[in-house]
Enzyme design. Structure first.
Site, PDB file in Angstrom:
ATOM      1  N   TRP A  33       0.836  -1.205   0.000  1.00 41.58           N
ATOM      2  CA  TRP A  33       0.000   0.000   0.000  1.00 41.58           C
ATOM      3  C   TRP A  33       0.874   1.259   0.000  1.00 41.58           C
ATOM      4  CZ3 TRP A  33      -0.418   4.255   3.153  1.00 41.58           C
ATOM      5  CH2 TRP A  33      -1.537   5.066   2.972  1.00 41.58           C
ATOM      6  N   HIS A  34       2.008   1.177   0.730  1.00 44.85           N
ATOM      7  CA  HIS A  34       2.861   2.357   0.842  1.00 44.85           C
ATOM      8  C   HIS A  34       3.603   2.672  -0.446  1.00 44.85           C
ATOM      9  CE1 HIS A  34       2.156   1.930   5.166  1.00 44.85           C
ATOM     10  NE2 HIS A  34       2.429   3.209   5.213  1.00 44.85           N
ATOM     11  N   GLY A  35       3.824   1.702  -1.283  1.00 44.69           N
ATOM     12  CA  GLY A  35       4.499   2.028  -2.532  1.00 44.69           C
ATOM     13  C   GLY A  35       4.844   0.810  -3.345  1.00 44.69           C
TER      14      GLY A  35
END
Lengths: 357, 465
Positions: B322-324
């Site tokens: 989700w963060h990258g």
């Protein structure tokens, strides 16, 4: 009731400020209306561009205080040279009386067009002077060739401007001119800062912040960085390894070849139009000579390239020997002694060639 | 338009004053929606089309889910999830996926060249798609009625304070507040403004100052001393906290001024006594989203120990992704998951019953673990992260330069971090109710932010997610 009036005032004021700061043309109009000698005028860059930008102009250490001017030429030999100089802000305020052996002098900045009428009875000499920090962005593209070799085109301004504007927009239509892209202008924060805070009477407050940060943390703000020896303000972009204006941004052989080829194309164009001699002079960025460790060697790489057709006026070799003597401490440019040194070199070239004829 | 910009300050003033001048909620919703569109478009205008597209799909999906029964409900839910996850997959993960395919083929000596998407990631895409998904899932679960008013629903997704970096809200909390006429309340205005100022302080005085050290150390891994690298890693822990929680403070404060209460996103995470405790305090709106919509539906801890461990790892893998779209985030997520599994039992022994020294040691060790894991989060790639960690443990000399020109700035940084930790530990929430104190606090914070703030138009780190 007062609260209601005040809230409507701030709503209208806020929307108006956003709109004004969004529109290029309105910004241009307002900037031209502001009298910079009055209290509502813009902060001027009289004390050094970097010192003014980071508001350290009040510190004598960085402010320009020397009022020495360039020397009159004492040359009394033949005057058979027509000198054309295409240069940038390093050559602001130069006059014909500083040059030796010239019968006529033409100087234009990069944002102007070089209109030239060659005097075929004289020796026509062109000097192309360019700041190191702009060499790659100007001469790395073919656009510069179109611009330099096409006298009908206008040049882009490279001068420092306290607020961002777009040139060439007619003021007469700004009330009717609506562009969607204007509403999301990426310069809006600079323009807001200009409209809300860039007034001469507020500048002392910025100066106080700058002084606190300077004395407490040895740090300048914005686009200025203090040199390691704490003697100079340096332009941040010239230190940033990722910026092609930097003296430390890696340089490939292919890029050098491209730059040299572009210089050669310009040389060929002007030679074909009748110029006798064409010189290239690249003025080093302050950081190049003050903090040379890790330098990408842009100037030597171009100047020493055997393929380069232009003759070189090598300012780098001279100026790097004593940067303290030749560069301003709170400005991106050289001082009058550095400028004089360069003028002497140009004079040397002109008179030497003239005498040898 | 970042929160730490002049544009935002003028925008906020106009929108808030106008909001309170309107006497009906319909007008207010329209105002906030238009303002939110302007706010979002000030980053990259065209990307509003992507956001608008998912809003339209989810709005109708919500209505259709509510109207339908059994299988059809699931169909419309899946349609909505595909639209949202599809947007994420295309704009966020497509290039990552293709890059890995290229690498895989290259490994087997068969170079392949598939087209890459040449566009920047839409700002806050992960935040608003997750918020939109929570709406359709809640409607599907019959815990939330489908919203009939399209403008209100669009505003739920686009409400500007939390549009680009959260908190990731739930419809039950925000939709009723947006639809209800909420009168002007001076106490809320005070609380909101004080919180916004605290957020600005954390962003411009702490986070952006520490960023100078972090950029220096992460950019000079091989010539910096081990001590400098460790200091850089510790400072990054505080930088990312002050950056992200500063953003959340401004978001919550801006909403509070308008009498709207958003979910708390941080609860002093660096005072956690274990990694699992850390995840109940850090980015709470995201971890609770994963708990409610992934971990529990997967069976949570109800299907045995091994299944629980697998579920934890799945959640942290997704959290990392989700963060990258980078393996560094995947590794960061998996390592957190692993530590949660390995350390949960041992550290969940009622911390209040342990003595203070032992508790402090647990907190310190948790902080150090989190700090080392942040190295993966911050680095360009896994190799760089590994090199950074190795150089710390090499315990060698080298340059101690931290990017500060003066030791005073290092001492000042430590001082402001200490002030921030003290204030959040001992003076949490809104502690200024008296008007005179509020004015003094406001004046003091404005002066501190102005004189000691680092203003370089730095974006908030979490905008990129």
């Amino acid at each position: 009731m007062l609260k209601i009036i005040a809230s409507y005032f701030f709503i209208i004021f806020g929307i108006a400020t956003l709109w004004v700061s969004t529109s290029h043309s309105v910004m241009e109009y307002l900037l031209n209306k502001r009298d910079n000698h009055e209290w509502w005028g813009l902060n001027q860059l009289n004390h050094g561009d970097l010192a003014s930008i980071c508001y350290l102009e009040y510190l004598n250490k960085f402010a320009i205080t020397d009022t020495t001017s360039l020397k009159h030429s004492r040359y009394d030999g033949p005057k058979n040279t027509v000198l054309f100089i295409h240069g940038d802000s390093y050559l602001m305020n130069i006059h014909d009386w500083i040059f030796s052996g010239i019968s006529s002098f033409n100087h234009v900045g990069w944002n102007n067009t070089l209109h030239y009428h060659l005097d075929t009875s004289k020796r026509n000499v062109l000097v192309i002077e360019v700041a190191e920090r702009t060499v790659r962005s100007y001469f790395g593209t073919t656009e510069i060739i179109d611009e330099l070799c096409d006298t009908t085109m206008q040049k882009k301004s490279t001068a420092f401007r306290p607020c961002s504007t777009t040139q060439g927009i007619r003021y007469s239509s700004f009330f009717t001119e609506i562009r969607v892209s204007d509403f999301f202008n990426k310069f809006i924060n600079q323009n807001l800062e200009c409209n809300l805070f860039n007034y001469r009477f507020i500048i002392p407050m910025f100066g106080a912040k700058a002084a606190i940060n300077y004395y407490l943390f040895s740090r300048a703000s914005g686009d200025a960085v203090i040199s390691k020896n704490k003697q100079f303000l340096l332009y941040k972009r010239t230190l940033d390894r990722t910026d092609i204006n930097s003296s430390f941004c890696p340089l490939s052989k292919e890029e050098i070849t491209k730059l040299v080829n572009n210089f050669n194309t310009i040389y060929d164009y002007y030679t074909a139009t009748g110029f006798k001699e064409i010189y290239l002079s690249i003025i080093p960025s302050t950081v190049t000579v003050v903090e040379p460790e890790g330098y990408n060697n842009l100037i030597p790489a171009i100047q020493n390239d055997p393929r380069l057709k232009m003759k070189v006026i090598d300012a780098y070799d001279v100026l790097k020997r004593s940067p303290e003597k030749y560069f301003l401490r709170g400005d991106t440019h050289w001082n009058v002694y550095g400028q004089q040194k360069w003028v002497d070199m140009v004079n040397g070239v002109i008179t030497k060639e003239a005498n040898s004829k | 338009m970042t929160f730490n910009s002049l544009q935002f300050l003028v925008f906020f003033m106009v929108v808030t004053l106008w909001y309170f001048r309107l006497k009906n909620q319909k007008g207010r919703i329209w105002l906030l929606l238009i303002a939110s569109c302007y706010f979002y478009m000030s980053f990259i205008p065209e990307y509003i089309l992507i956001l608008g597209g998912t809003i339209i799909v989810d709005y109708f999906a919500g209505l259709l889910i509510e109207k339908s029964e059994a299988g059809k409900r699931k169909f419309w839910l899946i349609t909505s999830l595909i639209a949202n996850i599809g947007a994420l997959a295309v704009f966020k993960y497509y290039n990552f996926f293709i890059d890995n395919i290229h690498t895989g083929f290259l490994f087997f000596g068969k170079p392949l060249s598939l087209p890459l998407l040449k566009m920047a990631l839409p700002i806050g895409l992960s935040f608003h798609t997750f918020q939109a998904m929570s709406y359709t899932i809640e409607v599907y679960r019959r815990k939330q009625a489908a919203e009939r008013n399209f403008v209100a629903y669009a505003l739920y997704v686009m409400f500007y304070p939390q549009l680009v970096a959260g908190p990731i809200e739930r419809p039950q909390n925000v939709l009723p507040q947006l639809k209800e006429f909420r009168p002007y309340n001076w106490d809320n205005v005070k609380e909101g403004l004080a919180r916004m100022l605290w957020g600005f302080f954390k962003k411009v005085v702490i986070a952006d100052r520490l960023a100078m050290v972090v950029e220096r150390t992460y950019g000079h891994v091989h010539d910096s001393s081990s001590l400098a690298l460790f200091t850089g890693a510790v400072f990054y822990s505080f930088q990312i906290y002050c950056d992200f929680s500063g953003y959340s403070d401004i978001a919550l404060g801006a909403a509070k001024v308008m009498n709207i209460r958003l979910m708390e996103n941080f609860k002093q995470p660096y005072l956690s006594h274990s990694i699992s405790n850390f995840w109940t305090r850090w980015h709470v709106s995201l971890s609770s989203w994963f708990r409610d919509y992934v971990y529990i539906p997967l069976g949570g801890n109800r299907k045995g120990e091994w299944r629980r461990k697998l579920n934890v790892m799945i959640v942290f893998l997704l959290s990392g992704l989700w963060h990258g779209a980078n393996w560094t985030f995947v590794v960061w997520g998996l390592l957190h998951g692993l530590l949660v599994i390995l350390l949960t039992r041992k550290t969940q022994q009622e911390p209040e019953r342990r003595n203070k020294l032992i508790n402090a040691l647990w907190m310190l060790s948790t902080f150090i673990l989190v700090t080392f894991l942040w190295i993966f989060f911050r680095s360009e790639n896994i190799g760089a992260a590994w090199a950074y960690i190795k150089e710390i443990f090499a315990l060698r000399g080298g340059s101690n330069y931290l990017g500060f020109n003066s030791r005073n700035e290092l001492y000042f940084s430590i001082l402001v971090i200490a002030i921030m930790l003290y204030r959040e530990k001992f003076l949490p929430g809104h502690f200024i109710t008296n008007n005179i104190r509020f004015y003094c606090f406001t004046a003091m914070m404005v002066l501190i932010c102005y004189f000691f703030g680092v203003f370089a138009e730095n974006q908030f780190i979490y905008f990129q997610f």
